[in-house]
Motif scaffolding. Structure first.
Motif, short mmCIF file in Angstrom:
data_model
loop_
_atom_site.label_atom_id
_atom_site.label_comp_id
_atom_site.label_asym_id
_atom_site.label_seq_id
_atom_site.Cartn_x
_atom_site.Cartn_y
_atom_site.Cartn_z
N THR A 46 0.84 -1.19 0.00
CA THR A 46 0.00 0.00 0.00
C THR A 46 0.88 1.25 0.00
OG1 THR A 46 -0.10 0.03 2.40
CG2 THR A 46 -1.87 -1.12 1.28
N SER A 47 0.27 2.35 -0.42
CA SER A 47 0.93 3.65 -0.36
C SER A 47 -0.11 4.72 -0.15
CB SER A 47 1.67 3.97 -1.66
OG SER A 47 2.93 3.36 -1.72
N THR A 62 5.29 5.41 1.27
CA THR A 62 5.21 3.97 1.05
C THR A 62 5.20 3.18 2.36
OG1 THR A 62 7.61 3.84 0.90
CG2 THR A 62 6.39 4.11 -1.17
N GLN A 95 -3.80 4.08 -1.65
CA GLN A 95 -3.84 3.02 -2.66
C GLN A 95 -3.61 1.68 -1.98
OE1 GLN A 95 -1.61 3.80 -6.19
NE2 GLN A 95 -2.24 1.90 -7.16
N PHE A 98 -2.38 -2.24 -5.56
CA PHE A 98 -1.50 -1.70 -6.60
C PHE A 98 -1.76 -2.34 -7.95
CE2 PHE A 98 0.83 0.59 -3.53
CZ PHE A 98 1.51 1.55 -4.26
N ASP A 101 -4.90 -0.93 -9.22
CA ASP A 101 -4.92 0.52 -9.18
C ASP A 101 -6.18 1.04 -8.49
OD1 ASP A 101 -3.80 3.02 -9.53
OD2 ASP A 101 -4.74 3.33 -11.49
#
Length: 191
Positions: A46-47, A62, A95, A98, A101
């Motif tokens: 995740t970010s 991050t 997010q 990933f 998206d």
């Protein structure tokens, strides 16, 4: 101070979460609060992305330290919320998928005084179901497809005659690889 974030999803308009968290907490703590509020597992990459009013991605924060200073990313455990957001309507993209998206959208809706009766971070409001953390790609697992054939063993897929014709059992002992000729599979290629 306490930041009050409203979290929404573009996948389910009924979904909302409100998380209250100290401005002095890290993005890692915010990440864990979101996981808990959405009942997500802590197993995905995740970010966070600092965003503008149009939800464009800016500075990336991050989950893991990428180890390279020139990536421009900051690890969650080193980034405090107050260093990146501080005004009402500041926006953050979380997010959580990933490969797909997919993200949640976090808006700072209020800045409050700390309530001594509350333990922060806290999910103070929850409506609707969170989106699935990982989408099923619609494809079936190969083993599931194989098992649906009702065949107990891969050897049962071919008769002995088929196996002889296809060269089963003598993978490297026969002549099927002579000069890349294919040993009966066709010599239509010019080398």
């Amino acid at each position: 101070m306490i930041y009050k974030f409203r979290i929404i999803s573009d996948e389910n308009e009924l979904f909302t979460r409100t998380i209250e968290i100290s401005d002095d907490d890290t993005f890692l703590k915010f990440h864990k609060a979101i996981l808990k509020a959405c009942d997500f597992k802590d197993s995905e990459m995740t970010s966070f992305f600092i965003s503008n009013d149009d939800w464009d991605k800016g500075q990336e924060i991050t989950l893991f330290d990428m180890g390279e200073e020139d990536t421009g990313t900051i690890p969650m455990q080193k980034a405090k919320l107050k260093d990146f957001v501080g005004e009402k309507e500041d926006k953050i993209i979380y997010q959580f998928d990933f490969f797909g998206d997919r993200a949640l959208f976090c808006t700072l809706v209020d800045i409050l005084e700390k309530d001594a009766k509350k333990k922060y971070p806290v999910c103070s409001h929850s409506t609707g179901n969170a989106p699935l953390q990982v989408l099923d790609d619609g494809g079936e697992d190969f083993n599931d497809l194989f098992n649906e054939t009702g065949i107990d063993d891969e050897d049962d897929l071919f008769s002995n005659e088929d196996k002889d014709e296809l060269g089963f059992g003598d993978e490297f002992g026969g002549n099927e690889f002579d000069d890349f000729g294919g040993g009966g599979y066709g010599n239509d290629y010019d080398y």
